[in-house]
Each structure stands twice: as structure tokens, then as C-alpha cells.
Scaffold this active site. Structure first.
Site, PDB file in Angstrom:
ATOM      1  N   HIS A  37      42.436  32.847  48.170  1.00  0.00           N
ATOM      2  CA  HIS A  37      41.788  33.870  49.003  1.00  0.00           C
ATOM      3  C   HIS A  37      41.643  33.349  50.422  1.00  0.00           C
ATOM      4  O   HIS A  37      41.903  32.181  50.695  1.00  0.00           O
ATOM      5  CB  HIS A  37      40.459  34.316  48.400  1.00  0.00           C
ATOM      6  CG  HIS A  37      39.374  33.286  48.398  1.00  0.00           C
ATOM      7  ND1 HIS A  37      39.431  32.135  47.639  1.00  0.00           N
ATOM      8  CD2 HIS A  37      38.188  33.220  49.070  1.00  0.00           C
ATOM      9  CE1 HIS A  37      38.340  31.425  47.828  1.00  0.00           C
ATOM     10  NE2 HIS A  37      37.561  32.049  48.699  1.00  0.00           N
ATOM     11  N   HIS A  39      39.222  32.766  52.678  1.00  0.00           N
ATOM     12  CA  HIS A  39      38.125  32.030  53.327  1.00  0.00           C
ATOM     13  C   HIS A  39      38.609  30.712  53.925  1.00  0.00           C
ATOM     14  O   HIS A  39      39.449  30.024  53.340  1.00  0.00           O
ATOM     15  CB  HIS A  39      36.991  31.775  52.325  1.00  0.00           C
ATOM     16  CG  HIS A  39      36.167  32.998  52.062  1.00  0.00           C
ATOM     17  ND1 HIS A  39      35.403  33.153  50.926  1.00  0.00           N
ATOM     18  CD2 HIS A  39      35.993  34.130  52.794  1.00  0.00           C
ATOM     19  CE1 HIS A  39      34.789  34.332  50.973  1.00  0.00           C
ATOM     20  NE2 HIS A  39      35.131  34.941  52.079  1.00  0.00           N
ATOM     21  N   ASP A  41      37.406  27.794  54.201  1.00  0.00           N
ATOM     22  CA  ASP A  41      37.309  26.547  53.426  1.00  0.00           C
ATOM     23  C   ASP A  41      38.360  26.483  52.311  1.00  0.00           C
ATOM     24  O   ASP A  41      38.376  25.538  51.519  1.00  0.00           O
ATOM     25  CB  ASP A  41      35.884  26.341  52.878  1.00  0.00           C
ATOM     26  CG  ASP A  41      35.403  27.461  51.986  1.00  0.00           C
ATOM     27  OD1 ASP A  41      35.929  28.594  52.087  1.00  0.00           O
ATOM     28  OD2 ASP A  41      34.499  27.216  51.164  1.00  0.00           O
ATOM     29  N   HIS A  42      39.269  27.475  52.285  1.00  0.00           N
ATOM     30  CA  HIS A  42      40.391  27.453  51.342  1.00  0.00           C
ATOM     31  C   HIS A  42      41.745  27.483  52.048  1.00  0.00           C
ATOM     32  O   HIS A  42      42.766  27.198  51.420  1.00  0.00           O
ATOM     33  CB  HIS A  42      40.287  28.625  50.355  1.00  0.00           C
ATOM     34  CG  HIS A  42      39.108  28.498  49.446  1.00  0.00           C
ATOM     35  ND1 HIS A  42      39.217  28.182  48.106  1.00  0.00           N
ATOM     36  CD2 HIS A  42      37.776  28.579  49.706  1.00  0.00           C
ATOM     37  CE1 HIS A  42      38.002  28.106  47.581  1.00  0.00           C
ATOM     38  NE2 HIS A  42      37.112  28.336  48.521  1.00  0.00           N
ATOM     39  N   HIS A  95      34.729  38.431  44.902  1.00  0.00           N
ATOM     40  CA  HIS A  95      34.297  37.469  45.927  1.00  0.00           C
ATOM     41  C   HIS A  95      34.923  37.870  47.268  1.00  0.00           C
ATOM     42  O   HIS A  95      34.237  38.003  48.273  1.00  0.00           O
ATOM     43  CB  HIS A  95      34.730  36.073  45.497  1.00  0.00           C
ATOM     44  CG  HIS A  95      34.423  34.994  46.497  1.00  0.00           C
ATOM     45  ND1 HIS A  95      33.147  34.584  46.790  1.00  0.00           N
ATOM     46  CD2 HIS A  95      35.251  34.246  47.275  1.00  0.00           C
ATOM     47  CE1 HIS A  95      33.198  33.622  47.706  1.00  0.00           C
ATOM     48  NE2 HIS A  95      34.464  33.401  48.019  1.00  0.00           N
ATOM     49  N   ASP A 116      37.153  30.968  44.151  1.00  0.00           N
ATOM     50  CA  ASP A 116      35.702  31.142  44.166  1.00  0.00           C
ATOM     51  C   ASP A 116      35.257  32.337  43.326  1.00  0.00           C
ATOM     52  O   ASP A 116      34.244  32.965  43.620  1.00  0.00           O
ATOM     53  CB  ASP A 116      35.212  31.342  45.611  1.00  0.00           C
ATOM     54  CG  ASP A 116      35.298  30.068  46.433  1.00  0.00           C
ATOM     55  OD1 ASP A 116      35.588  29.000  45.877  1.00  0.00           O
ATOM     56  OD2 ASP A 116      35.074  30.157  47.666  1.00  0.00           O
ATOM     57  N   HIS A 154      34.917  24.866  43.948  1.00  0.00           N
ATOM     58  CA  HIS A 154      33.804  24.020  44.400  1.00  0.00           C
ATOM     59  C   HIS A 154      33.110  23.326  43.236  1.00  0.00           C
ATOM     60  O   HIS A 154      33.092  23.843  42.125  1.00  0.00           O
ATOM     61  CB  HIS A 154      32.767  24.867  45.161  1.00  0.00           C
ATOM     62  CG  HIS A 154      33.319  25.511  46.392  1.00  0.00           C
ATOM     63  ND1 HIS A 154      33.443  24.842  47.596  1.00  0.00           N
ATOM     64  CD2 HIS A 154      33.810  26.760  46.605  1.00  0.00           C
ATOM     65  CE1 HIS A 154      33.973  25.664  48.502  1.00  0.00           C
ATOM     66  NE2 HIS A 154      34.207  26.816  47.927  1.00  0.00           N
TER      67      HIS A 154
HETATM   68 ZN   LIG Z   1      35.431  31.820  49.164  1.00  0.00          ZN
END
Ligand SMILES: [Zn+2]
Length: 242
Positions: A37, A39, A41-42, A95, A116, A154
Site C-alpha cells: 500500500h 503509505h 513507511d512502506h 487500512h 498493515d 510492523h
Molecule cells: Zn499503512
């Protein structure tokens, strides 16, 4: 990260530096990037990795992914370059609106990269989706074979366990899992991957049909809840303020 020989594939590189350090230390060459996805942090490491390794980037068709070369949606299947693993794609919105999972169904080493959406003993926040969407996505993941290893985005397991035990204090399997996962963290080991079987037994977000989970959700809500979606929505809201 998956690798075969000196070929490696990374999933959701939020930061390029630790990925590059690992590849160099192990003498590996990057062959592909898989993205679940959008985001940061990905995907935050995609550009820096591509500057050194101009590899294919697989990602959800319905999201904007830096460097994406292959747009994927449910029903698609890929053979990962360099390592030859076959992965099929599931749409798991909730998400984010276009979130996908990658599933390896081979019997000897089944696994899922679920970003996530499903966490060990938890699930992601509903940033772009509704409770019915997220519950449907979690049900798809829960329906995978029990031995399927769960690689999520995570390491939230211990915090998630504290919440799960508040929801289901009488779940003996949950109590045992908490002891097991705490020992791993005490040894500075990751708790991940878990398995779909473990999640079905201990993850409250996969257990909205369990009488004990429903009772806890209704007590928290202070009213009767009409169905499993309402139970799921209540425990997700409860977790947000836990
Ligand atoms: Zn995420």
C-alpha cells in the site's frame, strides 16, 4: 525480504538505508520490490533502491506507488523475478482503499505479506475504509490455510496482546501466546512471522463471531450489537483509545 542464492526481493521498504546495508552485508542483489500500500513507511525507500537497482516494482493498481512498473489487483498472479516464487494477489481494502496482499500457496512454505491490514494479534487502523470492508478483508486472510506464515508490516505484537487480553481475558491460548511472544522480545528477536492458525485462535479482530468477544464488545459499547460488523467496529474503536 526473500532471497534465493544471491537474488533478493524486498517487501515494503519504508527506508532504503537498512535494506542496502543488509544487501551489501549479505552479498545480495535486489531483483524486485513488492508493495502492499501507498503509505510512506512502506514505499519511502523505493526511489533510493531503484537508483542503484532499476528493478520491477509491483504494487496495488488503485494507489500511487513510487516507481511502480506492475499494477496488481485481486486475481493477478506473479512469478517474482530472480527468486521464482509464485505469488497471488488479494484485494484487502480498509487500512487504505487499494491495499493488496501477496500470497504464496505452495504447500511446503505458504506465506502472506499483508502490510498493515492484519497484524499479529491485531489489525491496522481504518484510514481509508469502512468496518465492513476491513472485516471482509480480514476474513479473506483468515480463510488462508492455518500454517500460512503471516508477514505483516510492523512489530506491534506485545501492545496488541495487552489489548487482546482485555477483550478475552479467559482465552488460555492468548495467555500462552503472550508468554511466548514476551520471551522472544526478551531475547531481542522478532515475534514475526506468526501463522494464520495462531491469529484465528488469538486475534480479537478475527474473532467477532466468538461469544466472549461479542460480550466484551457489547459491555464496552454499553448496548447490544446487531451483528459481527458492529462487534468488529466496536473493538476497533476500543483499540484506538486503549
Ligand atoms: Zn499503512
Amino acid at each position: 525480504m526473500l532471497h534465493r542464492g544471491t537474488n533478493a526481493v524486498v517487501v515494503d521498504p519504508g527506508d532504503a538505508a537498512p535494506v542496502i546495508a543488509h544487501l551489501d552485508r549479505e552479498g545480495l542483489e535486489l531483483c524486485a520490490i513488492l508493495t502492499t500500500h501507498h503509505h510512506n513507511d512502506h514505499v519511502g525507500g523505493n526511489r533510493a533502491l531503484l537508483a542503484r537497482w532499476p528493478v520491477p516494482v509491483y504494487g496495488p493498481a488503485r494507489e500511487t506507488i513510487p516507481g511502480r512498473t506492475h499494477a496488481l489487483a485481486e486475481g493477478d498472479a506473479i512469478t517474482v523475478p530472480g527468486i521464482g516464487v509464485e505469488l497471488s494477489v488479494l484485494d484487502i481494502p480498509g487500512h487504505t482503499a487499494g491495499h493488496i496482499a501477496y500470497v504464496a500457496r505452495n504447500a511446503d512454505a505458504p506465506l502472506v505479506f499483508c502490510g498493515d491490514t492484519l497484524f499479529a494479534v491485531g489489525c491496522g487502523r481504518l484510514f481509508e475504509g469502512t468496518p465492513p470492508q476491513m472485516l471482509a478483508s480480514l476474513c479473506k486472510l483468515s480463510a488462508l490455510p492455518g500454517p500460512t506464515r503471516v508477514y505483516c508490516g510492523h512489530e506491534y505484537t506485545l501492545a496488541n496482546l495487552r489489548f487482546a487480553r482485555a477483550v478475552e481475558p479467559a482465552n488460555v491460548l492468548l495467555e500462552k501466546r503472550q508468554a511466548r511472544e514476551q520471551e522472544k522480545r526478551n531475547r531481542a528477536e522478532p515475534t514475526l512471522p506468526s501463522t494464520i492458525g495462531e491469529e484465528r485462535a488469538t486475534n480479537p479482530f478475527l474473532r467477532a463471531d466468538e461469544p466472549a468477544v461479542r460480550a466484551a464488545a457489547e459491555q464496552h459499547a454499553g448496548r447490544a450489537l446487531s451483528d459481527r460488523v458492529a462487534v468488529f467496529a466496536e473493538i476497533r474503536a476500543w483499540k484506538n483509545s486503549f
